[in-house]
Design a protein around this motif. Sequence first.
Motif, PDB file in Angstrom:
ATOM      1  N   LEU B  58      88.885  26.716  53.344  1.00 45.11           N
ATOM      2  CA  LEU B  58      89.313  27.950  52.663  1.00 45.11           C
ATOM      3  C   LEU B  58      88.094  28.746  52.184  1.00 45.11           C
ATOM      4  N   GLU B  59      87.052  28.022  51.816  1.00 44.80           N
ATOM      5  CA  GLU B  59      85.805  28.696  51.441  1.00 44.80           C
ATOM      6  C   GLU B  59      85.212  29.407  52.653  1.00 44.80           C
ATOM      7  N   ARG B  60      85.264  28.695  53.782  1.00 46.65           N
ATOM      8  CA  ARG B  60      84.710  29.256  55.008  1.00 46.65           C
ATOM      9  C   ARG B  60      85.455  30.546  55.385  1.00 46.65           C
ATOM     10  N   GLU B  61      86.766  30.565  55.119  1.00 52.35           N
ATOM     11  CA  GLU B  61      87.565  31.754  55.417  1.00 52.35           C
ATOM     12  C   GLU B  61      87.394  32.833  54.346  1.00 52.35           C
ATOM     13  N   GLY B  62      86.710  32.493  53.267  1.00 54.14           N
ATOM     14  CA  GLY B  62      86.473  33.473  52.210  1.00 54.14           C
ATOM     15  C   GLY B  62      87.558  33.540  51.160  1.00 54.14           C
ATOM     16  N   VAL B  63      88.571  32.681  51.269  1.00 54.28           N
ATOM     17  CA  VAL B  63      89.672  32.690  50.304  1.00 54.28           C
ATOM     18  C   VAL B  63      89.216  32.141  48.954  1.00 54.28           C
ATOM     19  N   MET B  64      88.253  31.223  49.013  1.00 50.68           N
ATOM     20  CA  MET B  64      87.692  30.665  47.782  1.00 50.68           C
ATOM     21  C   MET B  64      86.178  30.740  47.867  1.00 50.68           C
ATOM     22  N   TYR B  65      85.530  30.611  46.734  1.00 45.64           N
ATOM     23  CA  TYR B  65      84.083  30.484  46.759  1.00 45.64           C
ATOM     24  C   TYR B  65      83.634  29.486  45.696  1.00 45.64           C
TER      25      TYR B  65
END
Lengths: 232, 127
Positions: B58-65
């Motif tokens: 999800l981080e990779r998709e930008g949804v989370m950081y």
Amino acid sequence: MSEILTINGLRKTFEGKPALDDVNVHLQSGKIYGLLGPNGSGKTTLIKLINGLLVPDRGEIYVEGHKPGPESKSVVSYLPDKLYFNTWMKVSDLLHYYADFYTDFDIQRAKDMLKRLQIDEHKKMKNLSKGTKEKVQLILVMSRRAKLYVLDEPIGGVDPAARDYILETIITNYDPEASVLMSTHLISDIENVLDEVIFIRDGQIVMAAVVDDIREREGKSVDELFREVFRC
Amino acid sequence: MAWHIVNDRPVYIQLMEQLKQAIMRGEYPPGSRVPPVRDLARAAGVNPNTMQKALQELEREGVMYSNRTAGRFVTEDLSLLKQLGGRQAMNYTEQYYEKMIHMGYDRNAMEKLLVEYEQQRGDDRKE
């Protein structure tokens, strides 16, 4: 990530017949492994060899670089396939027995789990039901702060609600650096908590794979794949 | 949040989908802190490593950081979340559409059914 268990070219025979042959296993720290195979495939033999209860005919076993012995036993917490406690002992006696034997035993953790599963520590083992005895034994094993937990059929005899709690305990209580190796044939109950599975048949490893890879590649559950691979 | 994991699809993908849905429902609002991996794993009844993988994806998709010291957060990029919501809605629409076509309904019949369903639903709520 380091290797917690290394097994190379392992062979064990009983009365001249191989129970395990050319078995190679490499377990990384911080992962949960399922050891899956039909009855008589060699699961318990392999587990006993890891714990030094049997001596291999050939091959080598290292737990964190140590051959099975006092050093390996100090970091491996083992749940055997049989109950082995003196039945006259109370649950509380067992807690102290374990605390005396193992410096990494966390008695408070054990007490919390007993309470959660509503097991009275003042009862004698012989007055507990079969499933409750199994729960007590598993609680003792999981309350050690070990590096490798080797569990032979940990959930076979307990009811589904306790099974959920036990699995929750296994996935949340253990140290992130510790690993779990558990044998079972109740695959569908546990496959969501496993990182990797090892299929064993007739004493040989027939497959070792990451659970999510199996689902992605085969489009089916580990349970379904198992039924296909081991179709009678 | 309530989790539902089925056995025949990769667990981390199901976790990703359900976390995205929770974000879109507002359970984890934009900019909010995501609970620790272990807590999420325990709630979902999955291995912490698998939950970790889902969060990393999800981080990779930008949804989370990730903020090195403070933990993991939901993105504040509203347009990305909106886009995500749109894609999900389109997926559901596709599933619905395909199933109805399969049953022999055409577009008009679907519209009629939707109107009918809404009325019924309204009536049920009044009762």
